[in-house]
Design an enzyme around this catalytic site. Structure first.
Site, PDB file in Angstrom:
ATOM      1  N   ASN A 251      -0.704  -2.596  14.029  1.00 41.26           N
ATOM      2  CA  ASN A 251      -1.829  -1.851  14.346  1.00 41.26           C
ATOM      3  C   ASN A 251      -2.526  -1.288  13.205  1.00 41.26           C
ATOM      4  O   ASN A 251      -2.361  -0.171  12.754  1.00 41.26           O
ATOM      5  CB  ASN A 251      -1.515  -0.701  15.600  1.00 41.26           C
ATOM      6  CG  ASN A 251      -0.632  -1.476  16.617  1.00 41.26           C
ATOM      7  OD1 ASN A 251      -1.313  -1.805  17.640  1.00 41.26           O
ATOM      8  ND2 ASN A 251       0.557  -1.253  16.680  1.00 41.26           N
TER       9      ASN A 251
ATOM     10  N   HIS B   7      -5.228  -1.033 -13.840  1.00 45.65           N
ATOM     11  CA  HIS B   7      -5.749  -1.658 -15.036  1.00 45.65           C
ATOM     12  C   HIS B   7      -4.714  -1.290 -16.221  1.00 45.65           C
ATOM     13  O   HIS B   7      -3.939  -0.434 -16.030  1.00 45.65           O
ATOM     14  CB  HIS B   7      -6.952  -0.881 -15.397  1.00 45.65           C
ATOM     15  CG  HIS B   7      -8.316  -1.052 -14.406  1.00 45.65           C
ATOM     16  ND1 HIS B   7      -8.804  -2.435 -14.604  1.00 45.65           N
ATOM     17  CD2 HIS B   7      -8.893  -0.436 -13.488  1.00 45.65           C
ATOM     18  CE1 HIS B   7      -9.825  -2.222 -13.776  1.00 45.65           C
ATOM     19  NE2 HIS B   7      -9.875  -1.183 -13.007  1.00 45.65           N
TER      20      HIS B   7
ATOM     21  N   ALA C 134      -1.966  12.346   7.017  1.00 44.85           N
ATOM     22  CA  ALA C 134      -3.334  12.039   6.601  1.00 44.85           C
ATOM     23  C   ALA C 134      -3.629  12.717   5.291  1.00 44.85           C
ATOM     24  O   ALA C 134      -3.128  13.687   5.017  1.00 44.85           O
ATOM     25  CB  ALA C 134      -4.135  12.714   7.824  1.00 44.85           C
TER      26      ALA C 134
ATOM     27  N   LYS D 224       4.777  13.633  -1.228  1.00 44.52           N
ATOM     28  CA  LYS D 224       6.243  13.878  -1.534  1.00 44.52           C
ATOM     29  C   LYS D 224       6.858  14.247  -0.029  1.00 44.52           C
ATOM     30  O   LYS D 224       6.327  14.936   0.940  1.00 44.52           O
ATOM     31  CB  LYS D 224       6.275  15.332  -2.073  1.00 44.52           C
ATOM     32  CG  LYS D 224       5.880  15.068  -3.886  1.00 44.52           C
ATOM     33  CD  LYS D 224       6.197  16.374  -4.338  1.00 44.52           C
ATOM     34  CE  LYS D 224       5.252  16.272  -5.813  1.00 44.52           C
ATOM     35  NZ  LYS D 224       5.790  15.983  -7.079  1.00 44.52           N
TER      36      LYS D 224
END
Length: 138
Positions: free
Chosen positions: A20, A51, A98, A118
Site C-alpha cells: 500500500n 555520491h 513520521a 533510532k
C-alpha cells in the site's frame, strides 16, 4: 497493490503482496525489495544512490554514483515523510515514525524514529505473532 497517492518505482523494485503506497518515490539504480503487507505514509522517499565523496576525483564529490540496495521485510509500516537511504534493511514488523530519516538497519519488531532514526521501543512480540498466525493483515 494499492496506490492512494503519487508514487514512483524503478525497474529494480520488487514488490510483495498487499503493498500500500500513499505517496512514495523510489529513486536510484540500486535494487529495492519491499515485502508483503507494506504500508507507507505520504511523501516517503527511498534513495538507493549516493555520491562518491570519500575517494573521488573532486570535491564535494565526483561523477561516480554508488548504488546500494534497500530491503524492507514483511509487515512494515513507514509514516509520513520518511526517508530511507541506500544500504538499509528494515526487518519484519518494524514501524518507522513520521518524519524520520533511516540511515541504519532497523531490527525485527523495532519502532524507530528521529534523525537519524533510532529504535525507541519494540512491538509486543506475542501479540504480533498471534495476529500473523491468524493472518490478520490490513
Amino acid at each position: 497493490m494499492k496506490v492512494n497517492g503519487p508514487s514512483y518505482v524503478t525497474p529494480k523494485t520488487e514488490l510483495g503482496n498487499n503493498v500500500n503506497f500513499n505517496g512514495i518515490k523510489i529513486q536510484g539504480h540500486g535494487k529495492v525489495i519491499i515485502g508483503d503487507n507494506f504500508h507507507s505514509g505520504i511523501e516517503c522517499m527511498l534513495i538507493t544512490d549516493i555520491h562518491n565523496y570519500d575517494n573521488g576525483k573532486s570535491i564535494p564529490y565526483d561523477e561516480t554514483v554508488i548504488s546500494k540496495d534497500i530491503i524492507i521485510k514483511d509487515n512494515v509500516w513507514i509514516g509520513n515523510k520518511v526517508t530511507i537511504l541506500a544500504g538499509v534493511t528494515i526487518e519484519e514488523g518494524a514501524i518507522i515514525q513520521a518524519g524520520s530519516v533511516v540511515v541504519n538497519n532497523i531490527p525485527k519488531y523495532g519502532i524507530a524514529g528521529g534523525h537519524p532514526a533510532k529504535v525507541f521501543k519494540y512491538r509486543d512480540k506475542e501479540h504480533y505473532e498471534q495476529l500473523k498466525k491468524e493472518k490478520k493483515f490490513h
